[in-house]
Design an enzyme around this catalytic site. Structure first.
Site, mmCIF file in Angstrom:
data_model
loop_
_atom_site.group_PDB
_atom_site.id
_atom_site.type_symbol
_atom_site.label_atom_id
_atom_site.label_comp_id
_atom_site.label_asym_id
_atom_site.label_seq_id
_atom_site.Cartn_x
_atom_site.Cartn_y
_atom_site.Cartn_z
ATOM 1 N N ARG A 46 0.912 -1.137 0.146
ATOM 2 C CA ARG A 46 0.207 -0.164 -0.009
ATOM 3 C C ARG A 46 0.879 1.167 -0.001
ATOM 4 O O ARG A 46 0.394 2.314 -0.043
ATOM 5 C CB ARG A 46 -0.927 -0.070 1.134
ATOM 6 C CG ARG A 46 -1.831 -0.921 1.423
ATOM 7 C CD ARG A 46 -2.231 -1.483 2.862
ATOM 8 N NE ARG A 46 -1.022 -1.703 3.721
ATOM 9 C CZ ARG A 46 -1.151 -1.919 4.909
ATOM 10 N NH1 ARG A 46 -2.284 -2.056 5.549
ATOM 11 N NH2 ARG A 46 -0.129 -2.027 5.695
ATOM 12 N N ILE A 71 2.924 4.482 0.825
ATOM 13 C CA ILE A 71 2.406 5.459 1.876
ATOM 14 C C ILE A 71 1.059 5.498 2.058
ATOM 15 O O ILE A 71 0.130 5.498 1.120
ATOM 16 C CB ILE A 71 2.888 7.020 1.317
ATOM 17 C CG1 ILE A 71 4.196 7.036 1.132
ATOM 18 C CG2 ILE A 71 2.677 7.836 2.618
ATOM 19 C CD1 ILE A 71 4.659 8.218 0.433
ATOM 20 N N HIS A 72 0.463 5.251 3.289
ATOM 21 C CA HIS A 72 -1.013 5.243 3.397
ATOM 22 C C HIS A 72 -1.395 6.058 4.576
ATOM 23 O O HIS A 72 -1.180 5.477 5.733
ATOM 24 C CB HIS A 72 -1.756 4.059 3.145
ATOM 25 C CG HIS A 72 -1.193 2.772 4.219
ATOM 26 N ND1 HIS A 72 -2.210 2.320 5.001
ATOM 27 C CD2 HIS A 72 -0.169 2.544 4.071
ATOM 28 C CE1 HIS A 72 -1.523 1.231 5.709
ATOM 29 N NE2 HIS A 72 -0.092 1.436 4.954
ATOM 30 N N GLY A 73 -2.011 7.196 4.693
ATOM 31 C CA GLY A 73 -2.576 7.851 5.734
ATOM 32 C C GLY A 73 -1.674 7.877 6.929
ATOM 33 O O GLY A 73 -0.577 8.135 6.835
ATOM 34 N N VAL A 88 -0.789 5.639 8.964
ATOM 35 C CA VAL A 88 0.261 4.515 9.065
ATOM 36 C C VAL A 88 1.608 5.389 8.747
ATOM 37 O O VAL A 88 2.732 4.750 9.414
ATOM 38 C CB VAL A 88 0.232 3.542 8.019
ATOM 39 C CG1 VAL A 88 1.195 2.317 8.215
ATOM 40 C CG2 VAL A 88 -1.285 2.904 8.353
#
Lengths: 157, 139
Positions: A11, A13-15, A17
């Site tokens: 995924r 870079i996600h939000g 996280v």
């Protein structure tokens, strides 16, 4: 260029996280290394959009990453490298990036893959790449979140 | 460490904390309180007192609740008004929780409250509001 963390997470870079891993690793730059994602304007923009404030992020094809890594202009970079799969990590290592440890965070289940932990699914090509990385003495640790304790990936395959 | 009490209408608080732990990992010194249909604000005050005793936090307690002026907020305010080392932030969301987990081990309560409010506000974003502004620098 200093390597703060090398993480496999399909995924990327996600939000939030990203924020957690950024704090944990102490990096000031994120480089998402993927030929595929670098060529996909929507995925690329989404990654840049969710980058935490104060951090610069780049989405680059592997060859471009190797160039940037060797460029003395970027010696003050403290970088988190994000890859979607172990083969790309292997390409970085073989291209001269001094990776000592790889955090395996998430590889989604797809048909033909085998789930080896809650968040990691691999196929033959993945295992092959992991074995090559392991043979080079690179630590391969599975952790979904930064606070989890490390699990040796080789013990799972 | 500052203890957290997350309280919401229904089971939202429990699920919110579970969601946050998916991202951040297991948390210590967090209590989830649910406010169920038919419960009274007095009942909530009792639940809070039990939670505070179990947390046993000398460094203070931060209540994070769903609605400003709702029962979880009002019940908490009755306790907080009598304790200097406690405060309430309303409008809890997932990013707010994630943002306070780490600093509560070293920040004082006023700073933590500020951190929670800023994180909660900044988390509200729209796709269309940011998409056009994204510019990647050349390397």
């Amino acid at each position: 260029m200093e390597i703060c963390l090398t993480r496999i997470d399909d995924r990327l870079i996600h939000g939030q996280v990203a924020t957690v891993w950024v704090k944990e690793s102490g990096c000031n730059k994120i480089i998402a290394c993927s030929d595929e994602v670098a060529a996909d304007p929507l995925r690329k923009t989404l990654l840049l959009q969710v980058t935490p404030p104060g951090i610069k992020a780049y989405v680059l094809p592997i060859d471009k990453v190797l160039e940037a890594y060797k460029n003395p202009k970027y010696s003050d970079f403290k970088t988190m490298f994000l890859c979607t799969n172990p083969n790309d990590v292997l390409r970085l290592v073989e291209g001269g990036v001094a990776i000592k440890s790889v955090n395996v965070g998430g590889m989604c289940y797809k048909e033909g893959k085998t789930l080896i932990s809650g968040a990691v699914a691999v196929d033959e090509a993945d295992i092959d790449a992991f074995k090559k990385l392991h043979a080079k003495g690179i630590e391969l640790e599975v952790r979904k979140v930064a606070r989890d304790s490390k699990v040796d990936l080789m013990s799972l395959v | 460490m500052i203890g957290l009490i997350v309280c919401t209408h229904g089971k939202f608080s429990e699920e919110l904390v579970k969601a946050s732990e998916m991202i951040f990992g297991k948390q210590e010194k967090v209590k989830c309180i649910t406010f169920e249909p038919g419960e009274s604000a007095d009942g909530l005050v009792e639940k809070y007192k039990t939670a505070i005793a179990e947390l046993g936090e000398k460094d203070g307690v931060l209540f994070v609740v769903d609605l400003f002026g709702g029962s979880p907020y009002n019940a908490a305010s009755r306790i907080v008004a009598q304790h200097e080392n406690m405060d309430i932030v309303a409008g809890v969301n997932l990013p707010m929780l994630l943002e306070v987990y780490m600093p509560r081990t070293f920040m004082g309560l006023p700073d933590l409250v500020e951190t929670a409010m800023t994180a909660g506000r900044n988390a509200v974003q729209s796709f269309s509001g940011t998409y056009g502004n994204v510019v990647e620098e050349e390397l």
